[in-house]
Motif scaffolding. Structure first.
Motif, PDB file in Angstrom:
ATOM      1  N   VAL A 548      39.749  40.801  35.507  1.00 19.38           N
ATOM      2  CA  VAL A 548      40.226  39.480  35.912  1.00 19.38           C
ATOM      3  C   VAL A 548      41.752  39.501  35.940  1.00 19.38           C
ATOM      4  O   VAL A 548      42.376  40.322  35.261  1.00 19.38           O
ATOM      5  N   PRO A 549      42.379  38.624  36.733  1.00 26.03           N
ATOM      6  CA  PRO A 549      43.847  38.671  36.889  1.00 26.03           C
ATOM      7  C   PRO A 549      44.618  38.549  35.586  1.00 26.03           C
ATOM      8  O   PRO A 549      45.617  39.246  35.395  1.00 26.03           O
ATOM      9  N   SER A 550      44.201  37.672  34.673  1.00 28.22           N
ATOM     10  CA  SER A 550      44.948  37.490  33.438  1.00 28.22           C
ATOM     11  C   SER A 550      44.979  38.760  32.606  1.00 28.22           C
ATOM     12  O   SER A 550      45.968  39.050  31.934  1.00 28.22           O
ATOM     13  N   ARG A 551      43.920  39.539  32.659  1.00 30.71           N
ATOM     14  CA  ARG A 551      43.882  40.795  31.914  1.00 30.71           C
ATOM     15  C   ARG A 551      44.652  41.892  32.630  1.00 30.71           C
ATOM     16  O   ARG A 551      45.264  42.746  32.001  1.00 30.71           O
ATOM     17  N   SER A 552      44.621  41.877  33.953  1.00 28.45           N
ATOM     18  CA  SER A 552      45.302  42.914  34.732  1.00 28.45           C
ATOM     19  C   SER A 552      46.815  42.850  34.577  1.00 28.45           C
ATOM     20  O   SER A 552      47.508  43.810  34.896  1.00 28.45           O
ATOM     21  N   LYS A 553      47.337  41.738  34.090  1.00 33.48           N
ATOM     22  CA  LYS A 553      48.774  41.608  33.894  1.00 33.48           C
ATOM     23  C   LYS A 553      49.261  42.400  32.678  1.00 33.48           C
ATOM     24  O   LYS A 553      50.447  42.725  32.590  1.00 33.48           O
ATOM     25  N   ILE A 554      48.374  42.716  31.744  1.00 33.04           N
ATOM     26  CA  ILE A 554      48.803  43.370  30.509  1.00 33.04           C
ATOM     27  C   ILE A 554      48.198  44.753  30.331  1.00 33.04           C
ATOM     28  O   ILE A 554      48.689  45.537  29.509  1.00 33.04           O
ATOM     29  N   VAL A 555      47.136  45.085  31.065  1.00 34.00           N
ATOM     30  CA  VAL A 555      46.520  46.410  30.958  1.00 34.00           C
ATOM     31  C   VAL A 555      46.156  46.909  32.354  1.00 34.00           C
ATOM     32  O   VAL A 555      46.177  46.149  33.326  1.00 34.00           O
ATOM     33  N   ASP A 556      45.814  48.182  32.415  1.00 33.12           N
ATOM     34  CA  ASP A 556      45.318  48.778  33.654  1.00 33.12           C
ATOM     35  C   ASP A 556      43.812  48.956  33.552  1.00 33.12           C
ATOM     36  O   ASP A 556      43.279  49.249  32.482  1.00 33.12           O
ATOM     37  N   PHE A 557      43.137  48.775  34.680  1.00 34.73           N
ATOM     38  CA  PHE A 557      41.696  48.965  34.739  1.00 34.73           C
ATOM     39  C   PHE A 557      41.377  50.163  35.627  1.00 34.73           C
ATOM     40  O   PHE A 557      42.111  50.475  36.573  1.00 34.73           O
ATOM     41  N   SER A 558      40.264  50.819  35.302  1.00 38.46           N
ATOM     42  CA  SER A 558      39.766  51.864  36.171  1.00 38.46           C
ATOM     43  C   SER A 558      39.147  51.226  37.419  1.00 38.46           C
ATOM     44  O   SER A 558      39.078  50.000  37.543  1.00 38.46           O
ATOM     45  N   GLN A 559      38.689  52.063  38.331  1.00 36.49           N
ATOM     46  CA  GLN A 559      37.935  51.542  39.461  1.00 36.49           C
ATOM     47  C   GLN A 559      36.657  50.874  38.942  1.00 36.49           C
ATOM     48  O   GLN A 559      36.057  51.344  37.985  1.00 36.49           O
ATOM     49  N   PRO A 560      36.233  49.759  39.522  1.00 36.48           N
ATOM     50  CA  PRO A 560      35.019  49.078  39.032  1.00 36.48           C
ATOM     51  C   PRO A 560      33.802  49.998  39.135  1.00 36.48           C
ATOM     52  O   PRO A 560      33.602  50.666  40.140  1.00 36.48           O
ATOM     53  N   TYR A 561      33.022  50.048  38.067  1.00 38.07           N
ATOM     54  CA  TYR A 561      31.795  50.838  38.084  1.00 38.07           C
ATOM     55  C   TYR A 561      30.553  49.958  38.161  1.00 38.07           C
ATOM     56  O   TYR A 561      29.438  50.465  38.252  1.00 38.07           O
ATOM     57  N   ALA A 562      30.735  48.654  38.123  1.00 36.69           N
ATOM     58  CA  ALA A 562      29.616  47.723  38.265  1.00 36.69           C
ATOM     59  C   ALA A 562      30.134  46.460  38.936  1.00 36.69           C
ATOM     60  O   ALA A 562      31.195  45.957  38.588  1.00 36.69           O
ATOM     61  N   SER A 563      29.401  45.973  39.919  1.00 35.81           N
ATOM     62  CA  SER A 563      29.780  44.749  40.621  1.00 35.81           C
ATOM     63  C   SER A 563      29.205  43.550  39.880  1.00 35.81           C
ATOM     64  O   SER A 563      28.017  43.528  39.525  1.00 35.81           O
ATOM     65  N   THR A 564      30.035  42.589  39.612  1.00 36.26           N
ATOM     66  CA  THR A 564      29.602  41.405  38.857  1.00 36.26           C
ATOM     67  C   THR A 564      30.059  40.142  39.560  1.00 36.26           C
ATOM     68  O   THR A 564      30.782  40.170  40.545  1.00 36.26           O
ATOM     69  N   GLY A 565      29.645  39.037  38.997  1.00 35.26           N
ATOM     70  CA  GLY A 565      30.010  37.711  39.483  1.00 35.26           C
ATOM     71  C   GLY A 565      29.352  36.700  38.573  1.00 35.26           C
ATOM     72  O   GLY A 565      28.352  36.997  37.903  1.00 35.26           O
ATOM     73  N   LEU A 566      29.904  35.530  38.509  1.00 40.08           N
ATOM     74  CA  LEU A 566      29.317  34.480  37.678  1.00 40.08           C
ATOM     75  C   LEU A 566      28.179  33.789  38.434  1.00 40.08           C
ATOM     76  O   LEU A 566      28.275  33.561  39.641  1.00 40.08           O
ATOM     77  N   VAL A 567      27.106  33.456  37.706  1.00 34.42           N
ATOM     78  CA  VAL A 567      25.955  32.762  38.283  1.00 34.42           C
ATOM     79  C   VAL A 567      25.549  31.620  37.364  1.00 34.42           C
ATOM     80  O   VAL A 567      25.910  31.575  36.185  1.00 34.42           O
ATOM     81  N   VAL A 568      24.781  30.687  37.927  1.00 35.45           N
ATOM     82  CA  VAL A 568      24.295  29.512  37.181  1.00 35.45           C
ATOM     83  C   VAL A 568      22.789  29.676  36.986  1.00 35.45           C
ATOM     84  O   VAL A 568      22.052  29.918  37.940  1.00 35.45           O
TER      85      VAL A 568
END
Length: 778
Positions: A548-568
């Motif tokens: 998520v953007p707030s986390r990407s400002k302070i750390v680096d992420f690898s390439q995504p290994y799982a696709s996610t999204g919020l659901v209801v």
């Protein structure tokens, strides 16, 4: 016959005489203006600068449009690149009535001379002292016609970031130039979330043994990107030693500030030198092509004391510096300011000392000349000469140079506005919108060892400790990542399997240890985990971390290994449709009804079998008659008649109860079938956002932050839940009961696992805020 004169005309002529005559005397220009210069004559920069300064003075004096008959006289003193000699040289020039002073080259000498300039109020203009700490606040009379090192460090860090390297080793001279330049490098790296892992300060007088030990020690550190920053070094000893230590191979990256280009531009490079430097990448100040530049080059080529290889950028800045001072003096004279000098009252008290400081004169209009110089704006042979903030000339562009066996090649250009490109940028006044980072590119670079593939830039050193990798000790959804609750303390889960498989593609060994984080009673807060990686408590984090953007400002992420999204997720209405006819009554009520039928059968048999032939016969026949009589009362008239009055009374009461029971069952079943056909009020995140019902979310994840800050939902509506069991319980309780919710918002992988194990729930609407899971590092 006398000549009559009008008294009014006589008075007017007298007044004009008083006004005009003094003005004419005041505007007299001096024939010669002395200009001082203090720098190291016998140095890589000084040898070229000396010729450039003399050529500039000659050109200014030959140009009738400048100074209008006043000539410049250049007086020079050799600083021998020494603070003491530089100070003595400055005092000698001040005795000769100089209006301004050019130099020095050395940043160490510049600090001392800037203090002298501040005390005696004369402008000091350097064309080569690049120390960023020479600031206008501390040294108000110091000007610089070359960009300071902070500007070229910005270009260098952009190059490092362009290739994705995060840690570097700096090798620098242990003086003001090197120390303060590397400090600026550190600041620029910090902005890109990179850092200097190890520093190698070198003395100018360091012998080969010291240099060898310093470089050998740096080999035990993981990074292989070396940044070289010191003054021009004709011997290039650092590369000889690196060659002997086998540090000029494909694993290493050598990046140099513009000292290397100045050194190479000032001398002929033979094949042996090029071989030593193969793969080195450096910066060179970009000098745009112009008619002035061509004329100056032609003039210097005809000068025997200057060859074409000495045309480095600092010599050109020295040439432009003389013209800048000439323009400033011209503006001063045009305003009617006299060139006058006087003795310093403070220095007069030093009379009798061996230094003879009482002979020093300072320029009375030094502050005015400084103001005029700051307003100068013209195009010199090195580019635009215009001062910006900090009284430094506006930063120039840089060429990216690369050395291979055939020579020194320009592989690209860097502009602060447009980034990297393979062609030179246009002048500032014609630049259009800043290009996108994705458009940045450079030409093919030959790296150490002769390869063209980008070096990795780091290795796992033999002395390196294993990476400390934190993993969340989950107590729910343990299928993704957790620690086994036994003596083995084994880490397992889908995320761990992905990480281990990814390591198989790494062509070298990466030692690591997993360190679980969590109390074992509830899943840990993921933002806290990521912050500990940022703070250096852990080297990396492996788990189900959403990018998520707030986390990407302070750390680096690898390439995504799982696709996610919020659901209801909400309760489903169409579960168990086959047995839906049983839902109007509870199990207990169904048992009561069944027992009631049996009781009625027994009561009627007791009251009728003595008088009624229908209830007599063999026991089996009587039992069947009893059951059929009782249960048939629900659907039709009984075949057996009741004779006794008591039996008829019981039947009346029983039939009334059956009527009530049947009506209630019919009404409940109709209601259930009707509600089942009605659509849910919750159709997705938009309807959920517009309502006021309570919403569940997984505690410790970013979902709370997104729902509150991004969607603006009240925190009071949000209910933290820790496990799938709590999900199920809260959804079944519903929004009207304490602890219940109308829906749950969570990431798709968790919900898919939840639905796979439990029935009676469904996803509504489309997934939103599409993100992925990645591993965390700094």
């Amino acid at each position: 016959m006398g000549l009559g004169i009008d008294p009014f005309v006589a008075v007017t002529a007298l007044i004009l005489a008083f006004l005009v005559v003094p003005m004419g005397c005041h505007c007299q220009r001096p024939q010669v203006v002395n200009l001082g210069a203090v720098f190291a004559f016998d140095s890589v920069i000084g040898r070229a600068a000396k010729v450039a300064l003399e050529a500039a003075v000659s050109d200014v004096n030959a140009d009738t449009s400048v100074l209008n008959g006043t000539k410049l006289r250049l007086l020079m003193e050799d600083s021998v690149c020494n603070v003491f000699h530089g100070s003595i040289g400055a005092f000698k020039l001040l005795e000769k009535e100089v209006v301004a002073m050019i130099g020095p080259i050395s940043s160490s000498v510049a600090h001392t001379m800037s203090d002298i300039a501040k005390g005696l109020h004369f402008p000091l203009i350097s064309f080569a002292a690049t120390d960023p700490t020479l600031s206008a606040l501390q040294f108000p009379f110091f000007l610089r016609t070359t960009p300071n090192d902070a500007h070229q460090m910005s270009a260098l860090v952009e190059l490092i970031n362009f290739y994705g390297w995060k840690e570097v080793i700096s090798v620098y001279s242990d003086d003001e130039l090197g120390t303060n330049g590397v400090a600026a490098l550190d600041d620029e790296l910090y902005k890109k979330r990179s850092r200097i892992s190890y520093k190698v300060p070198l003395s100018v007088h360091s012998d080969e043994k010291f240099l060898t030990e310093a470089l050998k020690k740096s080999k035990s550190i993981g990074p292989r990107v070396y940044i070289l920053h010191f003054g021009p070094d004709p011997s290039l000893r650092i590369f000889d030693i690196a060659q002997k230590l086998q540090m000029m191979t494909h694993e290493y990256v050598w990046l140099a500030t513009d000292w290397l280009s100045v050194t190479l531009d000032s001398s002929l490079s033979d094949k042996g030198t090029l071989k030593r430097l193969e793969g080195v990448v450096g910066l060179r100040q970009h000098i745009p092509e112009s008619i002035k530049m061509q004329q100056f080059t032609h003039k210097l080529k005809s000068n025997r004391s200057m060859n074409a290889y000495a045309l480095h950028a600092y010599a050109l800045h020295a040439y432009d510096t003389v013209w800048m001072i000439a323009y400033g003096i011209e503006k001063l004279l045009n305003e009617g300011i006299n060139i006058t000098f006087s003795y310093s009252e403070k220095l007069l008290h030093a009379k009798g000392t061996k230094l003879h400081l009482e002979k020093i004169k300072f320029f009375n209009s030094g502050e005015l000349l400084l103001e005029k110089l700051l307003k100068v704006n013209f195009t010199g042979i090195a580019g635009q000469v215009q001062f910006g903030s900090g009284r430094n000339v506006i930063g120039c562009d840089y060429e990216i140079i690369n050395v291979d066996k055939t020579g020194v090649h320009t592989v690209g250009f860097w502009s602060k506005n447009e980034g990297f490109s393979v062609v030179a940028t246009k002048p500032r006044d014609s630049q259009k919108e800043t290009s996108l980072v994705s458009d940045e590119k450079l030409g093919d670079i030959t790296w150490p060892g002769g390869g063209h593939g980008k070096p990795r830039g780091w290795v796992i050193a033999d002395s390196a400790d294993p990476l400390k990798i934190v993993i969340p000790r989950r107590v729910s959804f343990v299928e993704f990542v957790t620690e086994e609750k036994n003596s083995s303390h084994r880490i397992k889960g889908f995320c761990i399997d992905v990480f281990i498989e990814a390591l198989k593609f790494v062509p070298y060994s990466v030692p690591y240890i997993f360190e679980p984080f969590g109390n074992g009673h509830s899943s840990p807060n993921y933002n806290q985990l990521i912050q500990m990686v940022t703070d250096g408590v852990y080297d990396a984090a492996v788990g189900d971390f959403a990018i998520v953007p707030s986390r990407s400002k302070i750390v680096d992420f690898s390439q995504p290994y799982a696709s996610t999204g919020l659901v209801v997720v909400i309760p489903a209405n169409d579960d168990n449709a086959t047995w839906i006819f049983l839902r109007p009554f509870t199990i207990r009520l169904w048992c009561v009804v069944l027992v009631s039928f049996m009781v009625i059968a027994v009561v009627i048999w007791i009251l009728e079998h003595r008088f009624n032939e229908d209830f007599r016969g063999p026991p089996r026949r009587q039992l069947v008659t009893m059951m059929l009589f009782s249960f048939s009362t629900l659907f039709k008239r009984n075949q057996e008649d009741t004779i006794s009055n008591l039996a008829r009374l019981v039947m009346i009461v029983w039939l009334f109860l059956l009527m009530v029971l049947t009506a209630s069952y019919t009404a409940n079943l109709t209601s259930i079938l009707t509600v089942q056909q009605l659509p849910s009020a919750i159709t997705g995140i938009d309807s959920l956002r517009a309502s006021e019902v309570p919403i569940g979310y997984q505690a410790g994840t970013f979902t709370l932050e997104y729902l509150t800050y991004s969607l603006g939902m009240a925190r009071s509506r949000l209910v933290p839940l820790d496990s799938p069991e709590e999900y199920e319980k809260a959804l079944k309780l519903g929004p009207t009961n304490w602890g219940g919710v109308a829906a749950i918002v969570d990431e798709l992988p968790y919900i898919e696992l939840f639905l796979a194990e439990r029935a009676g729930f469904k996803i509504v609407g489309e997934p939103f805020m599409h993100r992925g899971w990645g591993f965390v590092s700094v």
